[in-house]
Design an enzyme around this catalytic site. Structure first.
Site, PDB file in Angstrom:
ATOM      1  N   GLY A 318     -11.224 -56.423  67.593  1.00 24.29           N
ATOM      2  CA  GLY A 318     -11.005 -56.458  66.153  1.00 24.29           C
ATOM      3  C   GLY A 318     -11.825 -55.409  65.430  1.00 24.29           C
ATOM      4  O   GLY A 318     -11.353 -54.770  64.478  1.00 24.29           O
ATOM      5  N   TRP A 321     -10.216 -52.094  66.114  1.00 24.62           N
ATOM      6  CA  TRP A 321      -8.987 -51.953  65.327  1.00 24.62           C
ATOM      7  C   TRP A 321      -9.297 -51.314  63.974  1.00 24.62           C
ATOM      8  O   TRP A 321      -8.513 -50.524  63.457  1.00 24.62           O
ATOM      9  CB  TRP A 321      -8.342 -53.324  65.118  1.00 24.62           C
ATOM     10  CG  TRP A 321      -7.147 -53.305  64.216  1.00 24.62           C
ATOM     11  CD1 TRP A 321      -5.850 -53.065  64.578  1.00 24.62           C
ATOM     12  CD2 TRP A 321      -7.112 -53.524  62.795  1.00 24.62           C
ATOM     13  NE1 TRP A 321      -5.023 -53.134  63.480  1.00 24.62           N
ATOM     14  CE2 TRP A 321      -5.770 -53.407  62.380  1.00 24.62           C
ATOM     15  CE3 TRP A 321      -8.091 -53.808  61.845  1.00 24.62           C
ATOM     16  CZ2 TRP A 321      -5.384 -53.568  61.047  1.00 24.62           C
ATOM     17  CZ3 TRP A 321      -7.717 -53.965  60.520  1.00 24.62           C
ATOM     18  CH2 TRP A 321      -6.374 -53.847  60.137  1.00 24.62           C
ATOM     19  N   HIS A 322     -10.454 -51.637  63.399  1.00 24.75           N
ATOM     20  CA  HIS A 322     -10.792 -51.103  62.086  1.00 24.75           C
ATOM     21  C   HIS A 322     -11.106 -49.614  62.130  1.00 24.75           C
ATOM     22  O   HIS A 322     -10.920 -48.920  61.118  1.00 24.75           O
ATOM     23  CB  HIS A 322     -11.997 -51.860  61.502  1.00 24.75           C
ATOM     24  CG  HIS A 322     -11.639 -53.196  60.918  1.00 24.75           C
ATOM     25  ND1 HIS A 322     -11.533 -54.333  61.681  1.00 24.75           N
ATOM     26  CD2 HIS A 322     -11.355 -53.564  59.630  1.00 24.75           C
ATOM     27  CE1 HIS A 322     -11.203 -55.349  60.891  1.00 24.75           C
ATOM     28  NE2 HIS A 322     -11.082 -54.918  59.659  1.00 24.75           N
ATOM     29  N   GLY A 323     -11.577 -49.122  63.221  1.00 19.65           N
ATOM     30  CA  GLY A 323     -11.884 -47.702  63.268  1.00 19.65           C
ATOM     31  C   GLY A 323     -12.392 -47.265  64.626  1.00 19.65           C
ATOM     32  O   GLY A 323     -12.966 -48.057  65.381  1.00 19.65           O
ATOM     33  N   PHE A 478      -8.013 -47.650  57.625  1.00 15.67           N
ATOM     34  CA  PHE A 478      -7.842 -48.418  58.858  1.00 15.67           C
ATOM     35  C   PHE A 478      -6.380 -48.491  59.274  1.00 15.67           C
ATOM     36  O   PHE A 478      -6.089 -48.976  60.338  1.00 15.67           O
ATOM     37  CB  PHE A 478      -8.395 -49.835  58.685  1.00 15.67           C
ATOM     38  CG  PHE A 478      -9.813 -49.852  58.161  1.00 15.67           C
ATOM     39  CD1 PHE A 478     -10.746 -48.954  58.628  1.00 15.67           C
ATOM     40  CD2 PHE A 478     -10.177 -50.750  57.167  1.00 15.67           C
ATOM     41  CE1 PHE A 478     -12.036 -48.957  58.132  1.00 15.67           C
ATOM     42  CE2 PHE A 478     -11.471 -50.746  56.674  1.00 15.67           C
ATOM     43  CZ  PHE A 478     -12.405 -49.863  57.150  1.00 15.67           C
TER      44      PHE A 478
END
Length: 478
Positions: A318, A321-323, A478
């Site tokens: 997770g 996933w953001h960066g 993102f």
């Protein structure tokens, strides 16, 4: 194109609404095609070079989904089709989002100088996850055979396309298929305008208003104790109102079309535990990670130790996933560790005496907020060593300065804190909780109080006046 821009508010949105409802008087399919084309135009205005990629992604996933839903495949063939779809989606996401990150780490390990510079397509994480969920559910036999126009508008629907929420086909496509949504509902349009106004105010007046204070911590080479805390708390509230504002604006815009988006934000800083925080922050991402990663990994079905391992893996991914940066990996790892501690505490102390319930909840709220604030340092910092420098300053009161600028910042932060913890959120103002059905039924029955109408007019005016020339939402990256 930005929601918080004059061209969007004064031109794009009115034209798309007018065309949608005009076509809705003549056909049930034409408004869907119009909305899909308008959504592609919305995307193309800011990211024209990636429209072809978006269209290819839609065609690929719809084709794989068609095989899983309609074609009479054997079980091994179905597994192969699902693997093809998911691996294909993740491969595209990996190339565009993580190739540069991988190259940088390989260069650091082996002393090479390979340069990989790939532009990140806006919204690729959101429309990729949306379609992976569709494929997995198609494999499970939980998806009906949808027409291509309805699937295309489900993926491209402009209120969610850039920064969420992550949509689920069973919630959205039936709404696009309904004939009733093609006719204007004055009450829902009014509700949508009010929610949009609240979100616009949050973004242009509150999030953008406190943004300059973030530099106290994140742009300083050696921040003092008070500068570090003021800057980090400023970012904590900037991110809160920025993401909350976008979420409200997306829900409000969609309501104008008679389409109900899932609520994605529900006063997360009022959470009394990290578990509750993730039920309130980016709620659709939390649900996606739970349903399509944590549970398939085994969830909590194989003992406590594996449960903690699954939590850590889920939150690490997770974070990634953001960066594509180690700062996001650490942020995800911290939240994974927080969740493990939270679940371990709940297992060791299942019941709190009634006399201690309120103090425990208060202590839980304080600890949760501080844990979230510490993690936001890594979320915002450009590099890990910069994040550690800020955390070191936050832990060293000997460097306190408290000049005029710091005192003014503290006053402003106190006002924002009061708004976060004492003011009602959008759901409370509008009188609904969350979930598509609840939102629809409640808003249709809710009569607008005069005070709400007057307040909405004021915040809409302030929100429009506060629009800056170029102020992107944080979650665009993102």
């Amino acid at each position: 194109m930005l929601f918080n821009s004059y061209p969007f508010i004064l031109l794009f949105l009115p034209v798309v609404l007018a065309g949608y409802f005009w076509l809705g008087r003549r056909s049930n399919l034409a408004p869907v095609i119009w909305l899909a084309l308008a959504s592609l135009a919305f995307y193309a205005i800011g990211s024209w070079q990636f429209v072809a990629l978006l269209l290819l992604s839609i065609a690929f996933n719809y084709g794989v989904g068609h095989l899983l839903i309609v074609a009479k495949l054997t079980p091994p063939q179905r597994k192969a089709a699902l693997a093809l779809g998911v691996v294909g989606d993740l491969l595209v996401l990996g190339v565009f989002k993580y190739a540069g990150f991988a190259a940088d780490n390989i260069n650091a390990l082996f002393g090479t100088h390979a340069a990989v510079h790939i532009l990140l397509p806006v919204g690729i994480s959101f429309y990729t996850f949306t379609q992976i969920a569709f494929l997995v559910d198609a494999y499970r036999g939980q998806v009906a055979a949808y027409a291509l126009p309805h699937y295309a508008v489900f993926v491209t629907y402009f209120p969610h396309l850039i920064a969420g929420p992550i949509l689920h086909h069973k919630d959205m496509i039936p709404q696009f298929e309904r004939e009733e949504s093609k006719h204007p509902d004055p009450h829902l349009m009014l509700c949508g305008i009010i929610i949009f106004a609240i979100g616009l105010f949050k973004k242009t007046c509150l999030a953008d208003g406190i943004q300059p204070l973030v530099a106290l911590a994140f742009d300083a080479r050696a921040p003092s104790f008070d500068q570090a805390w003021c800057g980090v708390l400023a970012y904590t509230f900037q991110l809160y109102f920025d993401f909350s504002g976008y979420s409200d604006m997306a829900v409000g815009i969609s309501l104008m079309f008679g389409i109900f988006l899932p609520v994605n934000f529900n006063s997360p800083y009022k959470a009394t535990s990290i578990v509750e925080f993730w039920r309130r922050w980016h709620m659709t991402l939390s649900q996606f990670l739970r349903d399509y990663l944590y549970i398939p990994l085994g969830g909590n079905r194989h003992g406590r130790v594996l449960r903690y391992v699954n939590l850590l893996i889920t939150m690490l991914l997770g974070g990634l996933w953001h960066g594509a940066a180690w700062t996001f990996v650490i942020w995800g790892a911290l939240h994974g560790a927080y969740l493990c501690v939270n679940h371990a505490f709940n297992a060791l102390v299942p019941n709190v005496p009634a006399i201690l319930a309120r103090p425990v909840r208060f202590a839980g709220a304080v600890l949760t907020f501080l844990a979230v604030v510490v993690a936001w340092v890594f979320f915002r910092a450009e590099r890990v060593d910069w994040a550690l420098r800020i955390l070191h300053a936050m832990a060293d009161p000997a460097t306190i300065v408290f000049g005029r600028e710091e005192i003014a910042a503290l006053v402003m932060i106190s006002i924002y804190a009061a708004l976060v913890w004492l003011a009602p959120n959008t759901q409370a103002i509008m009188g609904y909780d969350h979930g598509n059905r609840q939102v629809g039924e409640t808003l249709r029955a809710e009569r607008m109080r005069p005070l709400v109408l007057y307040g909405a007019s004021l915040v809409l005016a302030l929100g429009i006046l506060g629009i800056q020339s170029h102020s992107e939402f944080i979650y665009f990256r993102f």
